[in-house]
Design an enzyme around this catalytic site. Structure first.
Site: not given
Ligand code: EPU
Length: 417
Positions: A22-23, A93, A117, A122-126, A305, A327, A397
């Site tokens: 999926k991911n 997301r 969430c 899970r912010p997207v600031d990065q 995960d 995480i 999902r």
């Molecule tokens: N974070 C920030 N700012 C950002 C981005 C992330 O603070 O701009 C923080 C998050 O809040 C979290 C950490 O960084 O605490 C890591 O988050 P990450 O961005 O790596 O997570 P993601 O990319 O949103 C993906 C997977 C998730 C998986 C995580 C961690 C996808 C579509 N989703 O999410 O998968 O848990 O990486 O490995 O690839 C799942 O499949 O059940 C799932 C939640």
């Protein structure tokens, strides 16, 4: 609302074919936005999230064809509307992954902020910080991210933390930028590597995917490509956990054992005998597993995960284990439900202490997110009597043909309307 009825208490035994990841599939589908060429994918899993992504891309004018198997073709010869609306982003997301490709290809994008969430903020600031460094003008209003740029320019971007979709979004944007982008502290997850391989097949110049420093030399245009989606390592780990918790035996085919080192190590520590072939994994657990401590970490560490599913194993293990979630700040929602099944677990902040019990008992429980739901299924499979899991749309999902695959292992699982 669909429910799952599980009659538990018997060891699993059999073979399961692993689906595509999926991911990996979700970001790779978004890569189709970067080209007017045709992207031919195989091993795409049949999942609700994949259907949601197809709907989102379809609304933008991407032509999508699927067959009954795992084949999917995507063609974005013209993008009508570079917009990701709230209605779709709030259900998934991963929709944020269209932001980088859209602004790189169209020079503008409007993408809803994902919002809260269940498992954490899970912010997207990065994602935004990286795009801004590449010259994208960003603003947020009425809940939407507005992005604009004539052509993105390469930049050196040091990520504050390891983010999987953040790395993927920026890698896709950088593929069409002018000049070289360097992503430091990049995510090393195998799904990032799979996306990079697909982009490379499309003509992108990317080095270092799978390490924490990725170098992308932007090109003027990308072309279509053929790409097989990698096997789902979390689905693989989930079935391994089900077999281990039930004291059973399983063979997984179509797997990628090399992406599961940390998980397999933990199953070995718990007493499982494991044998890996090229694309197979066999696991046998004689009797109860032993309690195993774990701490989640970015890849190659133990995956967040897999935390909930391993907790279900520890719940019936011999001894006490300590599980630390590093995480996401709210990823213990399965604990209360596991307790309803008789598990002995206490939480202190981001740490759970799991005292293994000999038996769990069936009960009615509620699924809260995808992996929490998977842990309840595993617990239900080992519990005595009947377990009913409510809100199983979460499972749809991320787990293809769950009931059929479990039935192939001798489990009694039935979907109730
Ligand atoms: N974070 C920030 N700012 C950002 C981005 C992330 O603070 O701009 C923080 C998050 O809040 C979290 C950490 O960084 O605490 C890591 O988050 P990450 O961005 O790596 O997570 P993601 O990319 O949103 C993906 C997977 C998730 C998986 C995580 C961690 C996808 C579509 N989703 O999410 O998968 O848990 O990486 O490995 O690839 C799942 O499949 O059940 C799932 C939640």
């Amino acid at each position: 609302m669909n429910k799952l009825l599980i009659k538990g208490g018997r060891p699993l035994d059999g073979t399961v074919q692993v689906s595509g990841a999926k991911n990996a599939a979700l970001p790779i589908m978004c890569a189709a936005l970067l080209t007017d060429g045709r992207l031919d994918l195989t091993n795409v899993p049949k999942l609700m999230d994949v259907a949601t992504m197809a709907k989102l891309l379809g609304q933008m004018g991407v032509g999508i064809d699927r067959d009954g198997g795992g084949r999917m073709t995507l063609q974005a010869d013209a993008i009508s509307e570079p917009v990701a609306p709230y209605e779709l982003v709030r259900t998934m997301r991963a929709s944020i992954l269209v932001l980088g490709p859209l602004v790189a290809r169209c020079g503008r994008a409007k993408v809803s902020l994902p919002g809260g969430c269940a498992i954490g903020q899970r912010p997207v600031d990065q994602h935004l910080k990286g795009l801004a460094a590449m010259g994208v003008r960003l603003s947020v209003d009425h809940g939407y991210i507005h992005a604009e740029a004539s052509r993105l320019v390469g930049a050196r971007i040091v990520m504050d933390m390891v983010t999987v979709t953040g790395t993927e979004n920026l890698m896709m944007a950088a593929a069409l930028a002018e000049g070289t982008t360097v992503l430091e502290n990049a995510a090393r997850e195998p799904e990032v590597v799979d996306l990079a391989n697909c982009l490379i097949a499309m003509g992108a110049k990317i080095e270092g995917a799978g390490t924490d420093l990725i170098r992308i030399e932007g090109v003027a245009a990308l072309s279509g490509a053929v790409h097989p989606v990698m096997p789902d390592r979390i689905e693989t780990g989930t079935y391994l956990a089900a077999a281990a918790a039930s004291g059973g035996r399983i063979k997984l085919t179509g797997a990628a054992p090399g992406t599961l080192d940390a998980t397999l190590g933990k199953f070995r520590e718990a007493g499982a005998r494991i044998h890996c072939g090229g694309d197979t994994i066999e696991l046998e657990m004689a009797g109860r597993p032993s309690a195993v401590d774990l701490r989640t970490a970015p890849y190659p560490g133990f995956a967040t995960d897999m935390q909930a599913q391993f907790m279900a194993v520890d719940a019936v293990a011999l001894g006490t284990s300590v599980i630390t979630e590093n995480i996401f700040e709210n990823r213990f929602m399965h604990v209360l439900e596991l307790q309803r099944l008789g598990a002995d677990i206490s939480i202190q902040g981001n740490t759970a202490v799991v005292r293994g019990v000999e038996k769990l008992q069936g009960a009615t429980v509620m699924a809260t997110d995808l992996r929490a739901s998977a842990s309840l299924v595993i617990a239900g499979l080992v519990a005595e009597g009947e377990t009913v899991i409510d809100r199983i749309y979460h499972l749809d999902r991320g787990y293809e043909s769950l009931e059929q695959k479990l039935a192939g292992l001798g489990a009694h699982v039935q979907r109730l309307a």
